[in-house]
Design a protein around this motif. Structure first.
Motif, PDB file in Angstrom:
ATOM      1  N   ARG A   9       0.833  -1.194   0.000  1.00 40.06           N
ATOM      2  CA  ARG A   9       0.000   0.000   0.000  1.00 40.06           C
ATOM      3  C   ARG A   9       0.871   1.248   0.000  1.00 40.06           C
ATOM      4  O   ARG A   9       0.557   2.225  -0.677  1.00 40.06           O
ATOM      5  CB  ARG A   9      -0.897  -0.031   1.240  1.00 40.06           C
ATOM      6  N   TYR A  10       1.960   1.206   0.770  1.00 38.78           N
ATOM      7  CA  TYR A  10       2.904   2.319   0.856  1.00 38.78           C
ATOM      8  C   TYR A  10       4.317   1.783   0.673  1.00 38.78           C
ATOM      9  O   TYR A  10       4.643   0.670   1.113  1.00 38.78           O
ATOM     10  CB  TYR A  10       2.802   3.027   2.223  1.00 38.78           C
ATOM     11  N   LEU A  11       5.150   2.594   0.022  1.00 37.48           N
ATOM     12  CA  LEU A  11       6.534   2.220  -0.246  1.00 37.48           C
ATOM     13  C   LEU A  11       7.387   3.475  -0.080  1.00 37.48           C
ATOM     14  O   LEU A  11       7.091   4.508  -0.693  1.00 37.48           O
ATOM     15  CB  LEU A  11       6.630   1.693  -1.683  1.00 37.48           C
ATOM     16  N   VAL A  12       8.410   3.380   0.742  1.00 37.77           N
ATOM     17  CA  VAL A  12       9.313   4.513   0.972  1.00 37.77           C
ATOM     18  C   VAL A  12      10.717   4.086   0.586  1.00 37.77           C
ATOM     19  O   VAL A  12      11.221   3.073   1.091  1.00 37.77           O
ATOM     20  CB  VAL A  12       9.280   4.979   2.442  1.00 37.77           C
ATOM     21  N   SER A  87       7.946  10.030  -6.953  1.00 36.30           N
ATOM     22  CA  SER A  87       6.979   9.977  -5.855  1.00 36.30           C
ATOM     23  C   SER A  87       5.584  10.227  -6.407  1.00 36.30           C
ATOM     24  O   SER A  87       5.322  11.267  -7.025  1.00 36.30           O
ATOM     25  CB  SER A  87       7.304  11.041  -4.797  1.00 36.30           C
ATOM     26  N   ALA A  88       4.701   9.271  -6.191  1.00 40.19           N
ATOM     27  CA  ALA A  88       3.359   9.336  -6.801  1.00 40.19           C
ATOM     28  C   ALA A  88       2.552   8.146  -6.321  1.00 40.19           C
ATOM     29  O   ALA A  88       3.060   7.264  -5.626  1.00 40.19           O
ATOM     30  CB  ALA A  88       3.460   9.312  -8.324  1.00 40.19           C
ATOM     31  N   LEU A  89       1.306   8.113  -6.739  1.00 44.41           N
ATOM     32  CA  LEU A  89       0.453   6.945  -6.542  1.00 44.41           C
ATOM     33  C   LEU A  89       0.502   6.122  -7.826  1.00 44.41           C
ATOM     34  O   LEU A  89       0.218   6.651  -8.910  1.00 44.41           O
ATOM     35  CB  LEU A  89      -0.984   7.382  -6.242  1.00 44.41           C
ATOM     36  N   TYR A  90       0.888   4.870  -7.709  1.00 48.31           N
ATOM     37  CA  TYR A  90       0.957   3.995  -8.869  1.00 48.31           C
ATOM     38  C   TYR A  90      -0.277   3.101  -8.866  1.00 48.31           C
ATOM     39  O   TYR A  90      -0.516   2.339  -7.935  1.00 48.31           O
ATOM     40  CB  TYR A  90       2.255   3.176  -8.855  1.00 48.31           C
ATOM     41  N   LEU A  91      -1.041   3.227  -9.932  1.00 41.02           N
ATOM     42  CA  LEU A  91      -2.318   2.538 -10.030  1.00 41.02           C
ATOM     43  C   LEU A  91      -2.241   1.429 -11.071  1.00 41.02           C
ATOM     44  O   LEU A  91      -1.784   1.640 -12.188  1.00 41.02           O
ATOM     45  CB  LEU A  91      -3.421   3.522 -10.419  1.00 41.02           C
ATOM     46  N   CYS A  92      -2.708   0.278 -10.676  1.00 40.06           N
ATOM     47  CA  CYS A  92      -2.841  -0.849 -11.587  1.00 40.06           C
ATOM     48  C   CYS A  92      -4.321  -1.000 -11.909  1.00 40.06           C
ATOM     49  O   CYS A  92      -5.185  -0.811 -11.034  1.00 40.06           O
ATOM     50  CB  CYS A  92      -2.301  -2.118 -10.924  1.00 40.06           C
ATOM     51  N   ARG A 112       1.383   3.861  -2.922  1.00 38.16           N
ATOM     52  CA  ARG A 112       1.876   5.241  -2.741  1.00 38.16           C
ATOM     53  C   ARG A 112       3.377   5.169  -2.538  1.00 38.16           C
ATOM     54  O   ARG A 112       3.853   4.677  -1.514  1.00 38.16           O
ATOM     55  CB  ARG A 112       1.201   5.880  -1.527  1.00 38.16           C
ATOM     56  N   LEU A 113       4.144   5.628  -3.540  1.00 37.03           N
ATOM     57  CA  LEU A 113       5.606   5.622  -3.461  1.00 37.03           C
ATOM     58  C   LEU A 113       6.102   6.999  -3.034  1.00 37.03           C
ATOM     59  O   LEU A 113       5.726   8.023  -3.636  1.00 37.03           O
ATOM     60  CB  LEU A 113       6.213   5.268  -4.816  1.00 37.03           C
ATOM     61  N   THR A 114       6.931   7.008  -2.015  1.00 34.54           N
ATOM     62  CA  THR A 114       7.609   8.228  -1.586  1.00 34.54           C
ATOM     63  C   THR A 114       9.098   8.004  -1.726  1.00 34.54           C
ATOM     64  O   THR A 114       9.630   7.033  -1.167  1.00 34.54           O
ATOM     65  CB  THR A 114       7.274   8.571  -0.129  1.00 34.54           C
ATOM     66  N   VAL A 115       9.757   8.872  -2.481  1.00 34.18           N
ATOM     67  CA  VAL A 115      11.206   8.778  -2.648  1.00 34.18           C
ATOM     68  C   VAL A 115      11.837   9.947  -1.899  1.00 34.18           C
ATOM     69  O   VAL A 115      11.585  11.111  -2.219  1.00 34.18           O
ATOM     70  CB  VAL A 115      11.607   8.811  -4.129  1.00 34.18           C
ATOM     71  N   LEU A 116      12.631   9.593  -0.887  1.00 34.80           N
ATOM     72  CA  LEU A 116      13.200  10.632  -0.010  1.00 34.80           C
ATOM     73  C   LEU A 116      14.499  11.193  -0.583  1.00 34.80           C
ATOM     74  O   LEU A 116      15.203  10.510  -1.323  1.00 34.80           O
ATOM     75  CB  LEU A 116      13.458  10.034   1.380  1.00 34.80           C
TER      76      LEU A 116
END
Lengths: 116, 109
Positions: A9-12, A87-92, A112-116
């Protein structure tokens, strides 16, 4: 209700790291799409498959992005070297039909990918 | 520029009121779709209207399509708090859907 399942669901991730997300399409749907949705709600088409074969993909996808939909396994989208702009929401999404005319898409809840 | 665009960024109504979201598109189409995306969820299709249809209904929802002016509208009657979402029109003739930027609808109690 859509039965497309996306994980996680979330990826950092840190810049330069790999980011991988998975999607199980609705049963019986041969066509799978990946979209990127940014914070301004803009959708960007990335790639689509019919069964295991790529139908279309954008140029960006060919460089740092890779995707596959192996038979009897979840589809996946991987970013080889993440950048802050990823960083974005990736939708399949999955669909019963391929072809020129875009038919109903059934979306998952996204990763939801967040790239720090 | 977008293939399809909603005409308002945001709308706010009170429960029970009716609201209309408008969309314009730039090329000939075979069908136009309306999707709703609630917070934390992916988009869900509301209505698909084909180019030979002028109107289509789905419960409290009514979509119209005017191919001469290349525009569509989505009307919601008797709005409820749970209609709060972003509404997108989408179309595509090349095997993939192109989405507009969305209209955020807030339904207040």
């Amino acid at each position: 209700n859509s039965k497309v399942i996306q994980t996680p669901r979330y990826l950092v991730k840190g810049q330069g790291q790999k980011a991988k997300m998975r999607c199980i399409p609705e049963k019986g749907h041969p066509v799978v799409f990946w979209y990127q949705q940014n914070k301004n709600n803009e959708f960007k088409f990335l790639i689509n498959f019919q069964n295991q074969e790529v139908l279309q993909q954008i140029d960006m996808t060919e460089k740092r992005f890779s995707a596959e939909c192996p038979s009897n396994s979840p589809c996946s989208l991987e970013i080889q070297s993440s950048e802050a702009g990823d960083s974005a929401l990736y939708l399949c999404a999955s669909s019963l039909f391929g072809g020129e005319i875009a038919e109903t898409l059934y979306f998952g809840s996204g990763t939801r990918l967040t790239v720090l | 520029s977008q293939l399809a665009e909603e005409n308002s960024w945001a709308l706010s109504v009170h429960e029970g009121e009716s609201v209309t979201v408008n969309c314009s598109y730039k090329t000939s189409i075979t069908a136009l779709q309306w999707y709703r995306q609630k917070s934390g969820k992916g988009p869900a299709q509301l209505i698909l209207i084909r180019s030979n249809e002028r109107e289509k209904r789905n419960g409290r929802l009514r979509a119209t399509l005017d191919t001469s002016s290349q525009s569509s509208s989505l009307s919601i009657t008797a709005t409820r708090c749970e209609d709060t979402a972003v509404y997108f029109c989408a179309t595509g003739n090349t095997g993939k859907l192109i989405f507009g930027l969305g209209t955020t609808l807030q339904v207040q109690p």
